[in-house]
Motif scaffolding. Structure first.
Motif, short mmCIF file in Angstrom:
data_model
loop_
_atom_site.label_atom_id
_atom_site.label_comp_id
_atom_site.label_asym_id
_atom_site.label_seq_id
_atom_site.Cartn_x
_atom_site.Cartn_y
_atom_site.Cartn_z
N LYS A 1 0.83 -1.21 0.00
CA LYS A 1 0.00 0.00 0.00
C LYS A 1 0.86 1.26 0.00
O LYS A 1 0.69 2.17 0.81
N ASN A 2 1.86 1.27 -0.92
CA ASN A 2 2.70 2.44 -1.20
C ASN A 2 3.63 2.84 -0.04
O ASN A 2 3.98 4.00 0.11
N ASP A 3 4.04 1.86 0.74
CA ASP A 3 5.03 2.10 1.79
C ASP A 3 6.42 1.85 1.19
O ASP A 3 6.80 0.70 0.94
N ILE A 4 7.19 2.95 0.94
CA ILE A 4 8.48 2.81 0.25
C ILE A 4 9.46 1.97 1.05
O ILE A 4 10.12 1.06 0.52
N SER A 5 9.56 2.23 2.36
CA SER A 5 10.51 1.51 3.20
C SER A 5 10.20 0.01 3.22
O SER A 5 11.09 -0.84 3.05
#
Length: 767
Positions: free
Chosen positions: A514-518
């Motif tokens: 859900k678009n969590d870069i880390s």
């Protein structure tokens, strides 16, 4: 609007509007070519010419009388009309050649370089009057050039015509200089052309000037230097040491070989034409031929060091001119340097639009990327015709603005075109890499324009055949300034394929997290770790490295099997292989992923950070160095010392510490530092910046060792201090040694030899 110009326009229409030989003109009070053409046709009608035209041709010239003070009638009206349009006031518009008209004509002649001439109107000045050329210095012009123009008019107009005195070095002035040279070379007026024909070339080759010589040609050389942007006195006809020094500077600026204390044909020709002495040697060439190994050798045998080649073919074209990867490798392996040209059309104004710019920019980027061209290199986009300044500004400038907004901007944007095209693009868009089409010496964009100071390559002679048999090849000769060093190496094209694959995996991770870069970065690394056997099912074993999943899960973190299965089912393809840009080794990215994530993952709580550091080291380079010591112990022949054998075997295939292992270990550390210092950085961007971006002339990966030492330790001494500590048989070093080698029988000599070999290598990378 100028009231007197309007009055002239009305008079022309009223007087000649019903005559079929005259074209009615717009009455707007503005001087333009329409009004000038009207004045020319009016003159032709008065001279009795039946087939009138817009030009001031030889018939008009031959029939044109001298119009003297005291004359009256329509011829005087035409003179007065021309004066008003030129900006000189004859005192009225009445058809009478009085004192005012006489004074205005005298002023015009003075501005043209004839201060003692009378105020009567002769045909040479009538031709100059009925023209759009200026006789006062324009805003962009220089008084130094204007003074030369006046001198040329005074001494040489009889060989050509009265030329503008506007302070601008232009086509007319360039022709006038050549006419002047032809006169001084003794070429009859009837044979003079204002161009470099075989007679002019032959006679000029006979001329050479040394310090102390005097000649009218020396003064012309001084004129030409000023026109080319070099300051020198134009009052002397003597060849002195000051002139020689300035000519040397001019020659150096064009990479021309000038004889010591002399000026010869080669220099004179370059002063007065864009292509110069076409017989001179060159370091560069370009060709539309796909070069074979034999033809490449022909280029080398003829002294060429640079070759320009085309990135693509013209759609639906018949010429197969584009590069191939094999050709690039053959060119570079031969020691030649490559420069890149993009031209699919570009031979008319219609080919220069924003839409075409975006398309061409993308094509050039795709082609260069597919060949593995690093992004510090220049692509020269061709303007292969002779656009006027209006067309350059209306079409060519917007086109290159589009190129600069396309993905091609990841490379340096260069221009192939006339001097005028290059100079305007330098001024308007700050482009500073030019491949100048000087061989087209008759182009208006080259005649009378100075060489752009930022030139990289200068095409000065075309369609030359060199070599014999299978080695024969047609080339254009190209001077080389040294500003562009050319392509000397390429990144293996597979790295682009791998980068695209990595991006696909990351995009899946972003959707999954859900678009969590880390979190996405971690998922990507987990996928590659599992592929390489660096973790997974807690109760299984890895496929490689003889390391248990439990160990890797502890030091690098658990693996999300659901995500790994998602990638496998969605992409369903083999991971593209690529070579490291610097070492040419096939890259073990699974190994890098393991080292990178180990360095990012905290094994235990922060109260035991010291142990976590040891785990990071032993999951990377220190672990490989430890197992390498076992290789030394078990493989050393009896006739070699431990140190000799370690020096010989470090990073060799078949050892526990290959070059592939080393670069993956060090790159893992370097990339971990980048990602830890910027938690919003994507793993794809970190990869691109490290392996593919060469804005500073080299990729970060090419300086990996120095980057690692400086960022981690500060200097070599601090690194060696830690390395020496890690070579002591104390806890926890002894624990890790036993864990990795599963043996306590490795000698101290083997460990020390391994450490010394590695330390020496690191030191050599920093020197």
């Amino acid at each position: 609007m100028d009231a007197m110009v309007l009055k002239v326009q009305k008079w022309l229409n009223d007087t000649y509007g019903q005559d079929s030989r005259f074209n009615r003109i717009t009455e707007d009070g503005k001087t333009g070519w329409g009004t000038i053409y009207g004045l020319r046709r009016a003159l032709q009608i008065e001279l009795g010419i039946q087939e009138t035209s817009n030009s001031f041709g030889p018939t008009t010239y031959s029939l044109c009388p001298t119009i003297a003070q005291g004359s009256e009638g329509n011829l005087v009206y035409i003179v007065q009309g021309g004066l008003w349009c030129k900006g000189y006031s004859p005192g009225g518009f009445n058809g009478y050649y009085g004192n005012g008209t006489y004074a205005a004509v005298k002023a015009l002649k003075t501005d043209a370089g004839f201060p003692t001439a009378s105020g009567n109107m002769q045909r040479d000045f009538m031709r100059a009057l009925l023209d759009m050329s200026a006789f006062t210095c324009l805003r962009q012009g220089s008084e130094a050039v204007r003074t030369i123009q006046q001198q040329l008019n005074y001494n040489y107009y009889d060989y050509y015509q009265i030329c503008p005195c506007d302070g601008l070095y232009n086509r007319d002035m360039n022709k006038m200089l050549i006419y002047a040279l032809q006169k001084e070379l003794g070429i009859p007026k009837s044979s003079a052309t204002g161009t470099w024909g075989p007679t002019t070339i032959s006679k000029c080759k006979e001329k050479s000037f040394s310090i102390g010589n005097s000649s009218p040609i020396v003064k012309l050389i001084r004129y030409a230097l000023v026109c080319n942007g070099f300051s020198v006195s134009t009052s002397s006809s003597t060849y002195d040491s000051t002139l020689d020094t300035i000519l040397k500077n001019f020659s150096n600026s064009l990479m021309i070989n000038k004889p010591t204390n002399q000026c010869n044909y080669t220099v004179i020709k370059s002063l007065l034409s864009s292509n110069g002495d076409t017989s001179r040697s060159a370091l560069g060439c370009d060709t539309a031929t796909k070069l074979t190994s034999v033809q490449i050798q022909t280029l080398k045998n003829n002294g060429y060091q640079y070759v320009g080649r085309y990135l693509t073919n013209t759609p639906n074209g018949t010429l197969d001119k584009c590069l191939t990867l094999t050709e690039i490798n053959n060119i570079l392996s031969s020691g030649l340097k490559l420069f890149l040209i993009f031209q699919e059309s570009g031979n008319s104004a219609a080919n220069f639009t924003n839409i075409i710019a975006n398309k061409n920019g993308e094509k050039a980027f795709e082609a260069a990327s597919s060949f593995g061209i690093i992004q510090n290199e220049t692509i020269y986009f061709a303007v292969d015709f002779d656009p006027t300044e209006d067309v350059i500004r209306s079409n060519v400038v917007p086109y290159f603005r589009g190129i600069l907004n396309s993905r091609a901007k990841k490379y340096k944007i260069g221009v192939y075109g006339t001097r005028n095209v290059c100079n305007i693009l330098r001024s308007e868009l700050n482009i500073s890499n030019f491949f100048v089409s000087d061989a087209s010496y008759g182009f208006s964009g080259n005649l009378g324009f100075t060489m752009p100071k930022e030139w990289s390559f200068d095409q000065f002679s075309t369609d030359i055949s060199i070599g014999t048999g299978n080695g024969q090849v047609s080339i254009d000769k190209v001077a080389v300034s040294g500003k562009d060093n050319g392509v000397t190496k390429i990144v293996t094209p597979g790295i682009n394929n791998f980068y695209n694959y990595l991006t696909s995996v990351f995009n899946l991770a972003m959707n999954y997290s859900k678009n969590d870069i880390s979190k996405s970065n971690k998922l990507v690394l987990q996928f590659f770790r599992k592929k390489g056997g660096y973790g997974g099912d807690w109760f299984g074993t890895s496929v490689s490295n003889d390391a248990s999943n439990i160990q890797w899960n502890l030091v690098a973190g658990e693996i999300d099997d659901d995500f790994c299965n998602l990638v496998k089912s969605t992409l369903d393809q083999d991971i593209p292989e690529f070579k490291d840009p610097s070492t040419d080794c096939y890259y073990d990215f699974e190994h890098l992923a393991a080292t990178l994530q180990s360095n990012m993952h905290v094994f235990i709580d922060t109260e035991n950070e010291g142990l976590d550091l040891f785990i990071d080291l032993y999951s990377g380079w220190m672990g490989d160095l430890t197992t390498f010591a076992k290789d030394i112990e078990t493989g050393k022949p009896s006739n070699k010392s431990y140190q000799e054998y370690a020096n010989e075997r470090l990073f060799q295939p078949g050892t526990s510490f290959s070059m592939e292992d080393y670069i993956a270990d060090i790159d893992g550390i370097n990339l971990a530092r980048s990602l830890l210092s910027n938690t919003s950085m994507k793993i794809t961007d970190a990869f691109y910046n490290y392996f593919m971006n060469a804005e500073n002339g080299e990729t970060y990966s090419s300086t990996r060792t120095a980057l690692w030492i400086i960022r981690t330790y500060g200097n070599y001494s601090a690194f060696k201090e830690q390395s020496d500590y890690l070579n002591q048989d104390v806890v926890p070093v002894s624990t890790f040694r036993l864990l990795l080698n599963k043996s306590s029988t490795i000698s101290k000599d083997a460990y020390t030899a391994a450490h010394n070999a590695f330390n020496d290598y690191v030191r050599s990378c920093l020197q």
